[in-house]
Design a protein around this motif. Sequence first.
Motif, PDB file in Angstrom:
ATOM      1  N   LYS A 104       0.830  -1.207   0.000  1.00  0.00           N
ATOM      2  CA  LYS A 104       0.000   0.000   0.000  1.00  0.00           C
ATOM      3  C   LYS A 104       0.867   1.261   0.000  1.00  0.00           C
ATOM      4  N   PHE A 105       1.994   1.211   0.691  1.00  0.00           N
ATOM      5  CA  PHE A 105       2.932   2.334   0.648  1.00  0.00           C
ATOM      6  C   PHE A 105       3.408   2.561  -0.778  1.00  0.00           C
ATOM      7  N   GLY A 106       3.767   1.472  -1.474  1.00  0.00           N
ATOM      8  CA  GLY A 106       4.216   1.599  -2.852  1.00  0.00           C
ATOM      9  C   GLY A 106       3.151   2.200  -3.749  1.00  0.00           C
ATOM     10  N   ILE A 107       1.894   1.780  -3.556  1.00  0.00           N
ATOM     11  CA  ILE A 107       0.811   2.322  -4.381  1.00  0.00           C
ATOM     12  C   ILE A 107       0.630   3.811  -4.114  1.00  0.00           C
ATOM     13  N   LYS A 108       0.536   4.189  -2.822  1.00  0.00           N
ATOM     14  CA  LYS A 108       0.319   5.608  -2.485  1.00  0.00           C
ATOM     15  C   LYS A 108       1.483   6.480  -2.938  1.00  0.00           C
ATOM     16  N   PHE A 109       2.690   6.002  -2.761  1.00  0.00           N
ATOM     17  CA  PHE A 109       3.862   6.815  -3.099  1.00  0.00           C
ATOM     18  C   PHE A 109       4.013   6.981  -4.602  1.00  0.00           C
ATOM     19  N   PRO A 559      12.667  -8.106   1.076  1.00  0.00           N
ATOM     20  CA  PRO A 559      13.806  -7.542   0.337  1.00  0.00           C
ATOM     21  C   PRO A 559      13.531  -7.345  -1.151  1.00  0.00           C
ATOM     22  N   LEU A 560      12.840  -8.305  -1.794  1.00  0.00           N
ATOM     23  CA  LEU A 560      12.588  -8.192  -3.224  1.00  0.00           C
ATOM     24  C   LEU A 560      11.658  -7.030  -3.537  1.00  0.00           C
ATOM     25  N   VAL A 561      10.619  -6.856  -2.733  1.00  0.00           N
ATOM     26  CA  VAL A 561       9.710  -5.726  -2.949  1.00  0.00           C
ATOM     27  C   VAL A 561      10.408  -4.414  -2.617  1.00  0.00           C
ATOM     28  N   SER A 562      11.237  -4.419  -1.573  1.00  0.00           N
ATOM     29  CA  SER A 562      11.973  -3.205  -1.207  1.00  0.00           C
ATOM     30  C   SER A 562      12.960  -2.807  -2.298  1.00  0.00           C
ATOM     31  N   LEU A 563      13.540  -3.785  -2.999  1.00  0.00           N
ATOM     32  CA  LEU A 563      14.425  -3.456  -4.118  1.00  0.00           C
ATOM     33  C   LEU A 563      13.654  -2.747  -5.221  1.00  0.00           C
ATOM     34  N   SER A 564      12.434  -3.196  -5.512  1.00  0.00           N
ATOM     35  CA  SER A 564      11.615  -2.519  -6.516  1.00  0.00           C
ATOM     36  C   SER A 564      11.270  -1.100  -6.077  1.00  0.00           C
ATOM     37  N   VAL A 565      11.012  -0.917  -4.776  1.00  0.00           N
ATOM     38  CA  VAL A 565      10.790   0.440  -4.256  1.00  0.00           C
ATOM     39  C   VAL A 565      12.033   1.289  -4.477  1.00  0.00           C
ATOM     40  N   ILE A 583       3.234   1.084 -10.355  1.00  0.00           N
ATOM     41  CA  ILE A 583       1.884   1.069  -9.787  1.00  0.00           C
ATOM     42  C   ILE A 583       1.220  -0.273 -10.078  1.00  0.00           C
ATOM     43  N   GLY A 584       1.323  -0.736 -11.331  1.00  0.00           N
ATOM     44  CA  GLY A 584       0.795  -2.063 -11.665  1.00  0.00           C
ATOM     45  C   GLY A 584       1.479  -3.168 -10.875  1.00  0.00           C
ATOM     46  N   TYR A 585       2.795  -3.030 -10.665  1.00  0.00           N
ATOM     47  CA  TYR A 585       3.567  -4.004  -9.882  1.00  0.00           C
ATOM     48  C   TYR A 585       2.986  -4.130  -8.472  1.00  0.00           C
ATOM     49  N   PHE A 586       2.751  -3.001  -7.802  1.00  0.00           N
ATOM     50  CA  PHE A 586       2.276  -3.048  -6.420  1.00  0.00           C
ATOM     51  C   PHE A 586       0.802  -3.438  -6.332  1.00  0.00           C
TER      52      PHE A 586
END
Length: 727
Positions: A104-109, A559-565, A583-586
Amino acid sequence: MNPESLIASAAINIGLAIFILTLFSILKKQPSNDPIYFPRRLSESQRQSQSQSPSHRRDENRSALSLRRFLPSVSWISRAFRVSEDEILQTNGLDALIIIRLFKFGIKFFVVCSLVGLLILLPVNYSGDGLTAISHHSLDSFTISNISPGSNRLWVHFSCLWFISLYGVYLLYKEYNEILAKRIQQLLNIRHQPNQFTVLVREIPFCSQHKSRGCCVEKFFSKHHPCAYHSYQILYDGKEFKELLNQAKSIEKRIEDLRRRSVVKKHNQTPLLLNPSKEDSVKLSLYEENLEELHHKIHQLQCEDMLKEKELPVAFVTFKSRLGAALVAQSQQHSNPVLWITDAAPEPRDVSWRNLAIPHRVLPLCNFGVIVAASLLTIFFAIPVTAVQGIAKFEKLKKWFPPAMAVQLIPGLSSIITGYLPSAVLKGFIYIVPFAMLGMAKLAGCISKSKEEIKACNMVFYFLVGNVFFWSLLSGSLIDEIGESFTHPKDFPSHLASAVSAQADFFLTYILTDGLSGFSLEILQPGLLCWDAIKSCTYGRGKEKTPYLYSLPYYRIIPLVSLSVLIGIVYAVVAPLLLPFLIGYFLLGYAVFINQIEDVYETVYETCGQFWPCIHHYILIAIILMQITMIGIFGLKSKPAASISTIPLLVLTLMFNEYCKMRFLPTFNLLSIQNAKEFDELDEKCNQVEFNYENASTAYCPPCLRPLNCMESGSSCTAPLVSSSSF
C-alpha cells in the motif's frame, strides 16, 4: 536496448502473466488442489473439527462437476481488495499486515510520483535537446539525459526532487507512527502470551556446591528480585533426545500407516487380503515393541541425575508481572556484563531451541562467519550479473564477441534475447539467494526464528542492492562504455554516473519480469503442483492429502519488494516513464499476497511489527540514494547550484532517520515499562494475574522434556516430565 526489445519484454511478461493467472483461477476451483491453494483454511478447519463450517459448505459446492469450475475468473482479485486491514490483523497478525502495508505504501507513493513525473517531468524531458551530446537509448528522450547541460529546465527536476523526497519522508513518518500504534494495541490484545512474563537469561554460572546451574538461577533472582520472581526453566543439551524423538516419530508414522491399511482391508473383506493382514499384525507388534523401548530410553534420559549432566547456561525465567520481566530484560544484572545476560524472551513457538545451545561467547564468531559467507556469495554472484548485462548490451557484445551475430539470422530473436532474457535470467539467479541467506542466518545463533528471518531480510536486501542494482549499473556501464573508458580513463567517473539513465530500460524490464511473472508464479505455485502430481502418482496414491502448509516467507518478500521500491525511487526523477509500471507491480502484488496470506501461508509466530523498522530503513536508503544520484547528475549537467542546494535535503533526510531511531525504534524492540504497568493493572481488574504467570511458567518446556504424542488420543502434552524449578 532498442524499442523492439522493450516491446518484446512487455509482451512476453504480460502474456505469461495472463496465462498463469488464468490457469491459477481454474486450478484453484478444483477440489483436488485444495491442499495447495487452501492449506491454511484446511488446517484451521481440521483444528476446529467443525464438519459443517462455512468453508466446508463452500467445498461441497465446489465439488459438484460443472462448467463453471473450468472457466477462468477474477473473483479472487475483487475479494482481495475487499479484505480490510482489521481482518488481516485479527486473523493473521501484525507481521502479515506489514507486508500488505508495504504494498500500500508503494501504491500511495508511486501514484503521486507518477502524476508528478508524467505531467511535469516527462514533457520537460521530451522537449529537451540534449540527445545530440550522448549515445541514443530507447528511453533517453523521456529521461533527464535529454536535458542539455546548464539548462534551466533542471530546476524543474530539482523542485520535483524536493517534493518527492519530502512526500516520501512524510509517508514514512505516517506509516511508522500508525504501525507503532497498531503494535501497542496488538501487544494489548495478546497480553496473555507467556513471553510478556518471561526473560531469557544466558551465561549462568555453575554452582559447584550443588553441581547444578538451576540452583544459581533460583538464588540469584530470589535475592535480587524477590517480589517479582516466580520460577525458572533451565535448558538442556538435547542432541540425544532429538535422535530418539526422531526415531519414535518415524515408528509412530509407520504404526499409523499400518493401522490405516488394516482398516481399509477390514472394510474390503477380500479373502486375498487375509495373508497380508497377518503380516501387517506382525509388523505392528514389532513396531510397538520398538516404540515402547524408545519410550523407556527417553524416560531414563529425563531423570534428574541425567538432566543435571546436560544443563546449559541458559534459562527462561518467569516473573509475576510484566513490569518485573520488563525491568529485568532491560537492565544489567551483574557487575560483570558477560554474566547473567538478560533479553526479552520470544514467544514459545518462535524460540530457536537449537541456537540456545550455542555459547554466548561464540556468537561473535558465528556472526563473523555469516558475514564472510554472505560477502563471498555476493562477490560470486557478480559473474552472472555481468553475463546478464552482456546479453542486455547485445549491440556492444557483438563487437567483442562476433559469433553472437548469428542470433540476428532468426527474425525477432534478437529483440527477445535483449529484452526479456536478461531480466528473466537475473530473476532466476535471484530466486535461490533468499534461501541461501536464510540458511546462513540460522548459523548466526539468533534466539528466535523471527530474528533469523530479520537477519536474512537484511542480508538479502544488501545483497540485492549491491549486485542487482549497483553491479548491474556498473557492469552495464563498463560494457557500454568500455572502449572510451580505456582510451580516456580520466572520464571514467562521468561515464559511470551517466549509466543511471542509460540503465533505465533494463530496470524497466526487471520490474516487468519481477512483477508480472514473479507474482504470477508465486500464486500459481508450480513447484507444489508438480510435486503433488508426482506424489499422487507414486507413493501417495490412495492416501489422504495433507495441506502444504508453510510460514509466510518474510525473508523473501520484503527484500525483493523493497528493491523494486528502491529502483522506483532512484528513477523517479531520472526516468519517470518507469513509474506507472511500478503502480501495476504493487497493485498485482497486493492482490496476490492478500490471497496468499488469507488462504495459503500460516502464521507461525507474531513479533508485533518488528519487520517494519527494516522496511523503513530500506526505503530511507532508497531516498538517500536518489538524492545522491541527483547531486551527481546535476554536477554532470553543469548545474552546480542545484547540486549544492540538494545537500541540505540530504542532511534533512539523515536527521529524519536519526529522529526515527530515537522516537520509534526502541518501542519496537522492547515492551515499555509504561505499557507493561498498564497491562498488569488491566489484568488485576480482570483477576487474571495469577493465571497468566502460571501459564507462562510451563510454556517454555524444552522439546527434550516433552512426552511423545499419545497416538490413541492424538493430543500432545507440552507439560514437562521433570520440573526444573524443583531441583
